[in-house]
Design an enzyme around this catalytic site. Structure first.
Site, PDB file in Angstrom:
ATOM      1  N   GLU A 172      11.840   4.160   3.650  1.00 11.41           N
ATOM      2  CA  GLU A 172      12.412   3.040   2.735  1.00 11.41           C
ATOM      3  C   GLU A 172      11.232   2.562   1.534  1.00 11.41           C
ATOM      4  OE1 GLU A 172      15.806   1.304   5.577  1.00 11.41           O
ATOM      5  OE2 GLU A 172      13.759   0.258   5.816  1.00 11.41           O
TER       6      GLU A 172
ATOM      7  N   CYS B 227       7.485  -1.678  -3.430  1.00 11.95           N
ATOM      8  CA  CYS B 227       6.827  -1.870  -2.201  1.00 11.95           C
ATOM      9  C   CYS B 227       7.085  -0.460  -1.614  1.00 11.95           C
ATOM     10  CB  CYS B 227       7.481  -2.809  -1.485  1.00 11.95           C
ATOM     11  SG  CYS B 227       6.639  -2.797   0.285  1.00 11.95           S
TER      12      CYS B 227
ATOM     13  N   CYS C 158       4.610   4.875  11.939  1.00 12.80           N
ATOM     14  CA  CYS C 158       3.500   4.260  11.612  1.00 12.80           C
ATOM     15  C   CYS C 158       2.806   4.519  13.335  1.00 12.80           C
ATOM     16  CB  CYS C 158       3.623   2.913  11.373  1.00 12.80           C
ATOM     17  SG  CYS C 158       1.869   2.013  11.035  1.00 12.80           S
TER      18      CYS C 158
ATOM     19  N   CYS D  33       1.726  -2.406  15.732  1.00 12.15           N
ATOM     20  CA  CYS D  33       2.164  -3.968  15.690  1.00 12.15           C
ATOM     21  C   CYS D  33       3.365  -4.528  16.338  1.00 12.15           C
ATOM     22  CB  CYS D  33       1.827  -4.496  14.324  1.00 12.15           C
ATOM     23  SG  CYS D  33       0.240  -3.796  13.547  1.00 12.15           S
TER      24      CYS D  33
ATOM     25  N   CYS E  44       6.334  -5.547  13.879  1.00 14.92           N
ATOM     26  CA  CYS E  44       6.639  -4.940  12.636  1.00 14.92           C
ATOM     27  C   CYS E  44       7.799  -3.678  13.401  1.00 14.92           C
ATOM     28  CB  CYS E  44       5.481  -4.250  12.410  1.00 14.92           C
ATOM     29  SG  CYS E  44       5.943  -3.232  10.713  1.00 14.92           S
TER      30      CYS E  44
ATOM     31  N   CYS F  71       9.189  -8.231   4.823  1.00 16.58           N
ATOM     32  CA  CYS F  71       7.818  -7.691   5.451  1.00 16.58           C
ATOM     33  C   CYS F  71       8.102  -7.101   6.965  1.00 16.58           C
ATOM     34  CB  CYS F  71       6.800  -8.701   5.465  1.00 16.58           C
ATOM     35  SG  CYS F  71       6.566  -9.371   4.014  1.00 16.58           S
TER      36      CYS F  71
HETATM   37  N1  SAH Z   1       0.187  -1.322   7.550  1.00 21.85           N
HETATM   38  C1  SAH Z   1      -0.014  -2.345   6.619  1.00 21.85           C
HETATM   39  C2  SAH Z   1       1.294  -2.373   5.380  1.00 21.85           C
HETATM   40  C3  SAH Z   1       2.130  -3.078   6.410  1.00 21.85           C
HETATM   41  S1  SAH Z   1       3.385  -4.285   5.817  1.00 21.85           S
HETATM   42  C4  SAH Z   1      -0.573  -3.474   7.223  1.00 21.85           C
HETATM   43  O1  SAH Z   1      -0.649  -3.563   8.460  1.00 21.85           O
HETATM   44  O2  SAH Z   1      -1.033  -4.166   6.498  1.00 21.85           O
HETATM   45  C5  SAH Z   1       2.807  -5.440   4.872  1.00 21.85           C
HETATM   46  C6  SAH Z   1       2.662  -6.738   5.743  1.00 21.85           C
HETATM   47  O3  SAH Z   1       3.823  -7.291   6.373  1.00 21.85           O
HETATM   48  C7  SAH Z   1       1.631  -6.681   6.527  1.00 21.85           C
HETATM   49  O4  SAH Z   1       0.861  -8.056   6.444  1.00 21.85           O
HETATM   50  C8  SAH Z   1       2.205  -6.750   7.818  1.00 21.85           C
HETATM   51  O5  SAH Z   1       1.204  -7.349   8.906  1.00 21.85           O
HETATM   52  C9  SAH Z   1       3.186  -7.878   7.584  1.00 21.85           C
HETATM   53  N2  SAH Z   1       4.622  -7.573   8.410  1.00 21.85           N
HETATM   54  C10 SAH Z   1       4.714  -6.761   9.355  1.00 21.85           C
HETATM   55  N3  SAH Z   1       6.056  -7.022  10.006  1.00 21.85           N
HETATM   56  C11 SAH Z   1       6.168  -8.337   9.649  1.00 21.85           C
HETATM   57  C12 SAH Z   1       7.256  -9.230  10.174  1.00 21.85           C
HETATM   58  N4  SAH Z   1       8.119  -8.992  11.096  1.00 21.85           N
HETATM   59  N5  SAH Z   1       7.323 -10.607   9.692  1.00 21.85           N
HETATM   60  C13 SAH Z   1       6.442 -10.599   8.582  1.00 21.85           C
HETATM   61  N6  SAH Z   1       5.456 -10.073   8.037  1.00 21.85           N
HETATM   62  C14 SAH Z   1       5.311  -8.922   8.794  1.00 21.85           C
END
Ligand code: SAH
Length: 341
Positions: free
Chosen positions: A89, A102, A109, A113, A116, A331
């Site tokens: 996406e 984006c 991945c 986390c 996410c 995000c």
């Molecule tokens: N792998 C990278 C890019 C990921 S996404 C990273 O970890 O930074 C970009 C941002 O969105 C990151 O800061 C991630 O932690 C955040 N993110 C992921 N899931 C989220 C959620 N459910 N709500 C808000 N932010 C989120």
């Protein structure tokens, strides 16, 4: 066959010399690629003979838009299908200053986390530079609008796909490529310490670095992000200090606020202490609910109080606007779905 979108101008020049063609033709080809053409037949200033030769060694198209949805705030989420059938996406957001893409850099991945959605789907493979750049080209074609900013905040961990992401950034930044200024390009990482240091040592690269911190306490951060077991907060912060020292560039710390987990006044004070004196900025993200997610978003009052508490300690903090949450484009909501799903 090579994916020509993966190549630098110089690499195409070398290939042309090898097949007995003039080097300068590469410039014409490269320019067409960044106008978004999908086939050599569209390159009208090349001879038929050259086009035949090019088709023998290269292919151009490496992904296509399989579907897209538009949010009421104007955000568009794209489902892109890669040549091998895998899907990723990408998102286009409208800001006052222009359009931001984006992009994803991996199919799935590995980082796991727990807040996410991209982590829930497992890891398949990394994207090539061309597959990363093509997301932007496809968005520009579909929307008829120019992209002025790019964030590596889609699916995947950019520093886990280091070489391809760096090449993609160079192609995006190249004046003959997409010509987007490095300061308009941001990488976000969960904190792969050796790679942060490596990035600090890449002299010419002036793009922005964002660190997904989410807590200043190791036990809390480990409960949210398994990577914290490998690289503790102190190690991440030390790598960031090294980065700032080497590049003199401000780092953004992303902090997703979760109700009752990391959003208290004490948490804000603890964070302020951790970041004290660093050239940085905190971007507060109201956490977005994901399917089967265990976390709830902090209330708006708490988010603003957290921001004010940081600001009162001299740490610049802003709250990220929530774009596209009604279409699961915000995000952490991007997944490796297929069109059928
Ligand atoms: N792998 C990278 C890019 C990921 S996404 C990273 O970890 O930074 C970009 C941002 O969105 C990151 O800061 C991630 O932690 C955040 N993110 C992921 N899931 C989220 C959620 N459910 N709500 C808000 N932010 C989120």
């Amino acid at each position: 066959m090579k994916n020509i979108r993966d190549l630098y101008l110089e690499e195409i020049e070398n290939d042309l010399l090898e097949i007995g063609e003039k080097k300068y033709r590469a410039k014409q080809i490269f320019a067409w690629l960044f106008r978004g053409v999908d086939s050599f037949d569209e390159m009208t200033d090349l001879s038929k003979e050259l086009i035949i030769k090019l088709k023998e060694i290269y292919y151009i198209k490496n992904l296509e838009i399989a579907n897209f949805v538009e949010s009421k705030d104007g955000t568009i989420k794209y489902l892109m299908r890669l040549n091998d059938g895998n899907c990723i996406e990408s998102v286009k957001m409208k800001y006052k200053y222009g359009n931001c893409a984006c992009v994803s850099n991996q199919v799935g991945c590995k980082m796991g986390c727990n807040f996410c959605a991209s982590a829930k789907i497992g890891f398949v493979r990394s994207l090539t530079p061309g597959e990363i750049v093509s997301q932007i080209l496809e968005i520009e074609k579909q929307s008829g609008e120019k992209i002025s900013n790019v964030v590596f905040m889609g699916i995947g961990e950019p520093l886990d796909n280091y070489d391809n992401v760096l090449k993609a950034i160079n192609l995006i930044n190249n004046p003959k490529g997409l010509n987007i200024g490095a300061r308009h390009i941001s990488i976000s990482t969960c904190g792969l310490v050796p790679k942060i240091k490596q990035l600090a040592d890449e002299n010419e690269l002036q793009c922005n670095l964002c660190i997904s911190l989410h807590s200043s306490r190791d036990e809390v951060r480990t409960s949210m992000m398994p990577i914290n077991k490998k690289y503790s907060i102190k190690e991440v912060i030390d790598a960031c200090k090294y980065y700032i020292e080497k590049t003199n560039r401000r780092i953004t710390f992303e902090y997703a606020l979760v109700d009752g987990v990391n959003d208290s006044y004490e948490d804000a004070m603890h964070l302020a202490k951790l970041l004290k004196g660093m050239l940085c900025h905190v971007n507060l993200i109201p956490i977005n609910k994901i399917k089967d997610g265990i976390y709830e978003k902090s209330s708006t009052d708490k988010i603003l109080a957290f921001r004010d508490a940081l600001n009162s300690k001299g740490i610049v903090a802003t709250v990220r606007r929530e774009l596209g949450s009604d279409i699961s484009a915000a995000c952490g909501q991007l997944v490796r779905q297929t069109k059928e799903e």
